[in-house]
Design an enzyme around this catalytic site. Structure first.
Site, PDB file in Angstrom:
ATOM      1  N   TYR A   1      18.664-125.814-131.292  1.00  0.00           N
ATOM      2  CA  TYR A   1      18.323-124.396-131.140  1.00  0.00           C
ATOM      3  C   TYR A   1      17.072-124.199-130.292  1.00  0.00           C
ATOM      4  O   TYR A   1      15.981-124.617-130.681  1.00  0.00           O
ATOM      5  CB  TYR A   1      18.128-123.804-132.537  1.00  0.00           C
ATOM      6  CG  TYR A   1      17.683-122.363-132.622  1.00  0.00           C
ATOM      7  CD1 TYR A   1      18.352-121.355-131.926  1.00  0.00           C
ATOM      8  CD2 TYR A   1      16.633-121.992-133.445  1.00  0.00           C
ATOM      9  CE1 TYR A   1      17.958-120.033-132.041  1.00  0.00           C
ATOM     10  CE2 TYR A   1      16.234-120.668-133.574  1.00  0.00           C
ATOM     11  CZ  TYR A   1      16.906-119.690-132.866  1.00  0.00           C
ATOM     12  OH  TYR A   1      16.520-118.381-132.987  1.00  0.00           O
TER      13      TYR A   1
ATOM     14  N   HIS B   1      15.334-117.387-128.892  1.00  0.00           N
ATOM     15  CA  HIS B   1      14.549-116.359-129.583  1.00  0.00           C
ATOM     16  C   HIS B   1      13.050-116.646-129.667  1.00  0.00           C
ATOM     17  O   HIS B   1      12.349-115.952-130.400  1.00  0.00           O
ATOM     18  CB  HIS B   1      15.083-116.162-131.015  1.00  0.00           C
ATOM     19  CG  HIS B   1      16.488-115.647-131.049  1.00  0.00           C
ATOM     20  ND1 HIS B   1      17.510-116.322-131.687  1.00  0.00           N
ATOM     21  CD2 HIS B   1      17.057-114.552-130.518  1.00  0.00           C
ATOM     22  CE1 HIS B   1      18.642-115.653-131.549  1.00  0.00           C
ATOM     23  NE2 HIS B   1      18.390-114.571-130.836  1.00  0.00           N
TER      24      HIS B   1
ATOM     25  N   ASP C   1      17.746-109.527-128.208  1.00  0.00           N
ATOM     26  CA  ASP C   1      19.092-110.070-128.378  1.00  0.00           C
ATOM     27  C   ASP C   1      19.954-109.141-129.239  1.00  0.00           C
ATOM     28  O   ASP C   1      21.059-108.754-128.852  1.00  0.00           O
ATOM     29  CB  ASP C   1      18.955-111.462-129.015  1.00  0.00           C
ATOM     30  CG  ASP C   1      20.268-112.187-129.151  1.00  0.00           C
ATOM     31  OD1 ASP C   1      21.183-111.898-128.360  1.00  0.00           O
ATOM     32  OD2 ASP C   1      20.375-113.059-130.034  1.00  0.00           O
TER      33      ASP C   1
ATOM     34  N   CYS D   1      21.302-114.776-139.923  1.00  0.00           N
ATOM     35  CA  CYS D   1      20.741-114.875-141.263  1.00  0.00           C
ATOM     36  C   CYS D   1      21.227-113.690-142.091  1.00  0.00           C
ATOM     37  O   CYS D   1      21.799-112.732-141.571  1.00  0.00           O
ATOM     38  CB  CYS D   1      19.228-114.957-141.199  1.00  0.00           C
ATOM     39  SG  CYS D   1      18.525-113.820-140.016  1.00  0.00           S
TER      40      CYS D   1
HETATM   41  C1  LIG Z   1      21.338-109.949-139.176  1.00  0.00           C
HETATM   42  C2  LIG Z   1      21.168-110.891-138.027  1.00  0.00           C
HETATM   43  C3  LIG Z   1      20.599-112.124-138.231  1.00  0.00           C
HETATM   44  C4  LIG Z   1      20.449-113.039-137.162  1.00  0.00           C
HETATM   45  N1  LIG Z   1      19.972-114.291-137.405  1.00  0.00           N
HETATM   46  C5  LIG Z   1      20.002-115.218-136.423  1.00  0.00           C
HETATM   47  C6  LIG Z   1      19.709-116.583-136.700  1.00  0.00           C
HETATM   48  O1  LIG Z   1      19.435-116.977-137.837  1.00  0.00           O
HETATM   49  N2  LIG Z   1      19.754-117.457-135.653  1.00  0.00           N
HETATM   50  C7  LIG Z   1      20.092-117.070-134.381  1.00  0.00           C
HETATM   51  O2  LIG Z   1      20.141-117.899-133.486  1.00  0.00           O
HETATM   52  N3  LIG Z   1      20.394-115.774-134.116  1.00  0.00           N
HETATM   53  C8  LIG Z   1      20.376-114.863-135.099  1.00  0.00           C
HETATM   54  N4  LIG Z   1      20.749-113.566-134.823  1.00  0.00           N
HETATM   55  C9  LIG Z   1      21.118-113.186-133.450  1.00  0.00           C
HETATM   56  C10 LIG Z   1      22.620-113.253-133.282  1.00  0.00           C
HETATM   57  O3  LIG Z   1      23.102-114.563-133.358  1.00  0.00           O
HETATM   58  C11 LIG Z   1      23.096-112.684-131.940  1.00  0.00           C
HETATM   59  O4  LIG Z   1      22.682-113.503-130.897  1.00  0.00           O
HETATM   60  C12 LIG Z   1      22.633-111.257-131.685  1.00  0.00           C
HETATM   61  O5  LIG Z   1      22.746-110.451-132.832  1.00  0.00           O
HETATM   62  C13 LIG Z   1      23.467-110.623-130.554  1.00  0.00           C
HETATM   63  O6  LIG Z   1      24.814-110.691-130.910  1.00  0.00           O
HETATM   64  P1  LIG Z   1      25.633-109.401-131.451  1.00  0.00           P
HETATM   65  O7  LIG Z   1      25.418-108.342-130.438  1.00  0.00           O
HETATM   66  O8  LIG Z   1      27.038-109.894-131.532  1.00  0.00           O
HETATM   67  O9  LIG Z   1      25.038-109.049-132.763  1.00  0.00           O
HETATM   68  C14 LIG Z   1      20.872-112.662-135.871  1.00  0.00           C
HETATM   69  C15 LIG Z   1      21.424-111.391-135.678  1.00  0.00           C
HETATM   70  C16 LIG Z   1      21.586-110.515-136.734  1.00  0.00           C
HETATM   71  C17 LIG Z   1      22.199-109.175-136.475  1.00  0.00           C
END
Ligand SMILES: Cc1cc2nc3c(=O)[nH]c(=O)nc-3n(C[C@H](O)[C@H](O)[C@H](O)COP(=O)(O)O)c2cc1C
Ligand code: SF4
Length: 686
Positions: free
Chosen positions: A171, A174, A267, A31
């Site tokens: 989905y 989380h 996450d 998001c």
């Molecule tokens: C700003 C932000 C918004 C996120 N929004 C979502 C979302 O809308 N849906 C979702 O499944 N995961 C969301 N995530 C989780 C990410 O998809 C991801 O699984 C998580 O950040 C770990 O990955 P990374 O280490 O590459 O950031 C979000 C993560 C961040 C940083």
């Protein structure tokens, strides 16, 4: 430059059901505070990711029905056909660069507070929302509700295809969606065929996958995002137990498994609490249970780590949210042999704060994030030079370094003068604190870029005086001299100095970072509410001091709820033996005793404090700015056209704000002055 053959494997195509991803780089859902409210800005941001080489570019959570209204958070929205044009903007922008567009269909169930739609929230069983103190509850879904939900999901998948999406997500991640709530035994107390055994609890997820495949599976890939471990032990889904069993049950059903840990704070773990690739132990089993491609995450910024994930059979695709925010061009840089130019995510989670504050996403490392449409900023392209200005930038902290980088890239002659021997300013100092080592990337990326520029000269150990500015010959002067912490206790809770603060055994964060020793017992007074107070408390505690953190807020580091860190910060403080005294202000300090007052009742108390570390507010280092202002016309006579103060030297804020300030000045100093709103807006149509 040619690509390093070691990384060839990252550029192999991957078949996802009926579609093919051109390489292994997958921008997983995230998001962004723009969503349905600012669709042009949102589409442009995703388009830049596609241009940067990500084979799949996903939306964030997209609400599929009015009973999944996540307001006030600004997510995607697909309630009916009227949402299609906005989403089509996004898929078009992604397709324009040859990437696949993915959409994450979401019904938030008990997590949807429905504050806009005023619908009653739904859940497997009647329950109060576990994630907020909203004084309302969700009702238990009837069989008819489940049928209706499946219909909404199917309709949303069909609409998503019409909006141009190639990959449609179911989905279950989380703890934020109905299929996950049905899986979670603690939330699913049903006694029908959707409750009880795991097979029953997984029934809804199975049906949704089958429905979606049936509806759009001939042309779209159906992905499942599933949290294989909630990191809450036997009380939740564990990768050694039900997480594994769910994957085994549904192994071949989806076209792609996107697996991670839950909840969101686990996450998107900040670098303070977990290193790159930290999810591997939890997700590595998945590939052994399915022949379908598996994507996973873990703040991957190192191409070697990515290759290792593929070669060792952990993942098929490298998922990234934050690394793609910090550097939308990460894949393209690896592809063109420019991996040293990757702007690596520092794991600070400022990007998450956009969602929590319902404002467009911002990033510490990438100041163009969220500005792609409204300001026309591109992370890799800059406006050409319009004049032969020569710059003197005073101060090589985050603002000065970024300003120099962008000006240098625009072809200007720049001298960057740093008073100390070390570049990086506050970033260099703070990166030496416990857990913040990765933050030094803010400096290192910029210094490494500057070192390649023939028009930029960096002068260390070079304090600058007003007279030197006059003699220097620069046409434009930028003051990025940073700030220092106050010692007098003035901040949010105290607008007058606190009696007894100001010297002696009252230390500032700067003092502690410069090595001045605090005496035990020490009180850290945190009226800043971000990370620093708690980190200093942690540092002092690990040096063996008895530490109490006093704060006028209700908890330690209160603002870090916006960066998903608050819980962990407080836990770490308590585990390390730091006492936390919330809802208290300081009234005065004398004779080793700190007088306190409850912020509600005003009732006074006292605590022994051989020293105090006061973390309240900062003052800008504006001495040179004042001296230059006093020179008046002499500046113009010396050929100086402008003197501009930026970053913390203007008004202390986050590192992200400092980087943004440096970037903005370097891009916009030559723009015509105007009172107009300095960016495009998306206005509601009447
Ligand atoms: C700003 C932000 C918004 C996120 N929004 C979502 C979302 O809308 N849906 C979702 O499944 N995961 C969301 N995530 C989780 C990410 O998809 C991801 O699984 C998580 O950040 C770990 O990955 P990374 O280490 O590459 O950031 C979000 C993560 C961040 C940083
Ligand atoms: S804000 Fe911080 S955590 Fe988020 S992408 Fe940027 S550098 Fe990474």
């Amino acid at each position: 430059m040619p690509r390093d053959p070691r990384f060839d494997i990252l550029f192999e195509p991957v078949r996802l059901g009926p579609v093919v991803a051109k390489n292994r780089f997958f921008q997983v859902p995230h998001c962004n505070g723009m969503g349905h409210a600012k669709p042009r800005a949102h589409a442009a941001m995703r388009g830049v990711k596609a241009e940067g080489g990500w084979a799949v570019v996903s939306t964030e959570e997209v609400e599929i029905h009015a009973s999944s209204d996540l307001s006030p958070y600004v997510e995607g929205r697909l309630w009916d056909d009227r949402d299609l044009p906005a989403l089509a903007l996004l898929s078009d922008a992604v397709h324009a660069h040859g990437a696949l567009a993915a959409i994450e269909l979401v019904h938030g169930g008990m997590n949807a507070s429905n504050q806009y739609s005023r619908d009653v929230a739904i859940a497997p069983s009647a329950i109060a929302s576990p994630d907020s103190y909203t004084p309302s509850q969700a009702r238990a879904m009837t069989k008819a509700d489940i049928r209706a939900y499946r219909r909404w999901h199917r309709d949303a998948a069909l609409r998503a295809r019409r909006a141009g999406f190639d990959v449609i997500y179911v989905y279950a991640g989380h703890g934020l969606s109905l299929p996950m709530h049905f899986l979670q035994a603690r939330h699913n107390r049903r006694t029908d065929e959707y409750g009880g055994s795991l097979v029953n609890r997984a029934r809804l997820l199975r049906e949704l996958i089958e429905d979606t495949k049936d509806a759009v599976g001939d042309t779209c890939a159906v992905a499942v995002r599933f949290a294989v471990d909630e990191l809450r032990g036997a009380d939740g889904i564990e990768s050694s137990g039900e997480g594994r069993e769910v994957v085994a049950l549904l192994a071949e059903l989806p076209d792609l498994w996107d697996v991670n840990v839950s909840d969101w704070a686990n996450d998107s773990m900040p670098s303070r609490f977990a290193p790159e690739g930290f999810q591997e132990d939890k997700v590595r089993f998945v590939k052994s249970l399915t022949s379908k491609p598996v994507v996973g995450v873990g703040r991957f910024t190192s191409p070697d780590a990515m290759v290792s994930q593929i070669r060792r059979g952990v993942l098929d695709m490298i998922g990234a949210a934050r690394p793609s925010i910090a550097d939308p061009f990460l894949p393209r840089k690896i592809e063109s042999g420019e991996q040293d130019d990757i702007r690596e995510c520092i794991g600070c989670n400022i990007c998450v704060s956009g969602d929590y504050t319902m404002t467009p996403i911002r990033c510490t490392q990438n100041p163009t994030m969220g500005e792609e449409w409204r300001k026309g900023w591109h992370p890799e392209r800059l406006p050409p030079r319009t004049a032969d200005d020569a710059f003197l930038i005073v101060g090589a902290g985050p603002a000065g370094l970024e300003c120099a980088r962008v000006l240098g890239r625009r072809g200007h002659a720049v001298v960057l003068a740093e008073a100390t021997a070390e570049l990086g300013g506050r970033v260099a100092r703070e990166a030496r604190l416990p857990g913040l080592a990765a933050w030094v990337r803010v400096r290192d990326y910029r210094v490494q870029q500057l070192n390649k520029m023939s028009t930029v000269e960096i002068c260390r150990g070079s304090p600058v005086t007003a007279d030197q500015v006059l003699e220097f010959g620069a046409t434009r002067v930028v003051l990025a001299t940073g700030s220092r912490w106050r010692v007098d206790g003035v901040g949010r809770a105290n607008t007058d100095p606190v009696p007894g603060f100001g010297a002696g055994t009252v230390l500032t964060p700067d003092d502690v970072m410069e090595g001045r020793e605090a005496a035990s017992p020490v009180v850290v007074f945190d009226d800043d509410h971000y990370y620093l107070g708690a980190i200093l408390a942690e540092k002092l505690r690990s040096a063996g001091l008895a530490v109490t953190l006093v704060t006028p807020a209700a908890c330690a580091s209160a603002w870090t709820v916006h960066t998903l860190e608050q819980h962990r910060i407080q836990q770490r403080l308590l585990d390390s033996g730091v006492a936390i005294l919330a809802n208290h202000n300081v009234k005065g300090y004398a004779g080793g005793t700190l007088r306190l007052a409850c912020t509600y009742t005003g009732r006074e108390s006292a605590i022994a404090a051989a020293s105090v570390v006061t973390v309240t507010a900062r003052v800008s280092n504006d001495a040179l700015a004042l001296e230059l202002a006093a020179l008046g016309a002499r500046l113009a006579t010396a050929g100086v056209v402008s003197v501009t103060t930026i970053g913390d030297a203007l008004a202390p804020s986050t590192i992200a704000a400092a980087v943004y300030a440096g970037h903005r000045h370097a891009r916009e100093f030559d723009a015509p002055e105007s009172d107009a709103v300095p960016f495009l807006r998306e206005l509601p149509t009447a």
